[in-house]
Enzyme design. Sequence first.
Site, PDB file in Angstrom:
ATOM      1  N   SER A  64      36.192  52.554  23.678  1.00  0.00           N
ATOM      2  CA  SER A  64      36.650  53.564  22.713  1.00  0.00           C
ATOM      3  C   SER A  64      37.618  54.555  23.340  1.00  0.00           C
ATOM      4  O   SER A  64      37.669  54.724  24.563  1.00  0.00           O
ATOM      5  CB  SER A  64      35.444  54.314  22.147  1.00  0.00           C
TER       6      SER A  64
HETATM    7  N1  SAM Z   1      30.390  51.688  24.581  1.00  0.00           N
HETATM    8  C1  SAM Z   1      31.372  50.746  25.003  1.00  0.00           C
HETATM    9  C2  SAM Z   1      32.099  51.201  26.247  1.00  0.00           C
HETATM   10  O1  SAM Z   1      31.811  52.281  26.756  1.00  0.00           O
HETATM   11  O2  SAM Z   1      32.939  50.422  26.722  1.00  0.00           O
HETATM   12  C3  SAM Z   1      32.343  50.339  23.935  1.00  0.00           C
HETATM   13  C4  SAM Z   1      31.688  49.573  22.858  1.00  0.00           C
HETATM   14  S1  SAM Z   1      32.681  48.535  21.876  1.00  0.00           S
HETATM   15  C5  SAM Z   1      33.543  49.679  20.858  1.00  0.00           C
HETATM   16  C6  SAM Z   1      31.384  47.860  20.869  1.00  0.00           C
HETATM   17  C7  SAM Z   1      30.494  46.881  21.576  1.00  0.00           C
HETATM   18  O3  SAM Z   1      29.365  46.620  20.752  1.00  0.00           O
HETATM   19  C8  SAM Z   1      31.146  45.549  21.867  1.00  0.00           C
HETATM   20  O4  SAM Z   1      31.084  45.275  23.223  1.00  0.00           O
HETATM   21  C9  SAM Z   1      30.309  44.571  21.050  1.00  0.00           C
HETATM   22  O5  SAM Z   1      30.187  43.298  21.629  1.00  0.00           O
HETATM   23  C10 SAM Z   1      28.977  45.285  20.981  1.00  0.00           C
HETATM   24  N2  SAM Z   1      28.067  44.865  19.918  1.00  0.00           N
HETATM   25  C11 SAM Z   1      28.339  44.539  18.639  1.00  0.00           C
HETATM   26  N3  SAM Z   1      27.211  44.232  17.980  1.00  0.00           N
HETATM   27  C12 SAM Z   1      26.184  44.366  18.872  1.00  0.00           C
HETATM   28  C13 SAM Z   1      24.769  44.187  18.786  1.00  0.00           C
HETATM   29  N4  SAM Z   1      24.142  43.803  17.672  1.00  0.00           N
HETATM   30  N5  SAM Z   1      24.043  44.421  19.898  1.00  0.00           N
HETATM   31  C14 SAM Z   1      24.641  44.818  21.062  1.00  0.00           C
HETATM   32  N6  SAM Z   1      25.975  44.983  21.192  1.00  0.00           N
HETATM   33  C15 SAM Z   1      26.732  44.774  20.105  1.00  0.00           C
END
Ligand code: SAM
Length: 219
Positions: A64
């Site tokens: 993000s």
């Molecule tokens: N917090 C992260 C960082 O600091 O880099 C950025 C997160 S990114 C915007 C969203 C993440 O959520 C992705 O890596 C995606 O694969 C993960 N995601 C989506 N659905 C998910 C789920 N049900 N459980 C765990 N992770 C999930």
Amino acid sequence: MNEEELYLKWVRRVEALEREGIIKSKKVKEAFLKVPRYKFVPEESAQWSHVDEPLPIPAGQTVSAPHMVAIMLELAELEEGMKVLEVGTGSGWNAALIAEIVRTDVYTIERIPELVEFARKNLKRVGYEGIVHVIPGDGTKGFPPEAPYDRIIVTAGAPKVPEPLVEQLKPGGKLLIPVGSYHLWQELLEVVKLDEKGRRRIINHGGVAFVPLVGEHGW
Ligand code: SAM
């Protein structure tokens, strides 16, 4: 760009976020200065990591924008010793920032195996191995073995508030989660669990744009 230049640009970004009133607290500022985003992105993107926009990470996901991460960390009102679960590890950057503030173990769940490895590698290199625990799996179900949590921070957009996450909060605990449409537009909700019965107060903090939360209680 060498490390010194990267860090200088990063410090300028942090100062700008403070001037804009997005970074409000000393603890969020100090965490941002301690854990720069360029240490959590693929090498070719490091030069852009001070820019206030999301950046690509492996598997078509994103880390993000700095302002978004700062907004969520300020709303979380983290205190030393709090037990925190993050859903959506991605690069591991936000989890490392959380660990800097709570100064205790942090649990973070990621559904894409490639990113579990990416985040673990980043966190090890920066010194958070054994402090930030990256758990592979579907974070919409929470992580019951370590529940209840003081805070749950979801960094992907959900169609609705996943009930298991509210169940796994302590009374008085809070969940931050973008809720809305699959394609990028959501509202950032703060869900405060009022009591054991699961009564809650929901505060809407306005429009945000996240990748989808994919899972049993997500999309
Ligand atoms: N917090 C992260 C960082 O600091 O880099 C950025 C997160 S990114 C915007 C969203 C993440 O959520 C992705 O890596 C995606 O694969 C993960 N995601 C989506 N659905 C998910 C789920 N049900 N459980 C765990 N992770 C999930």
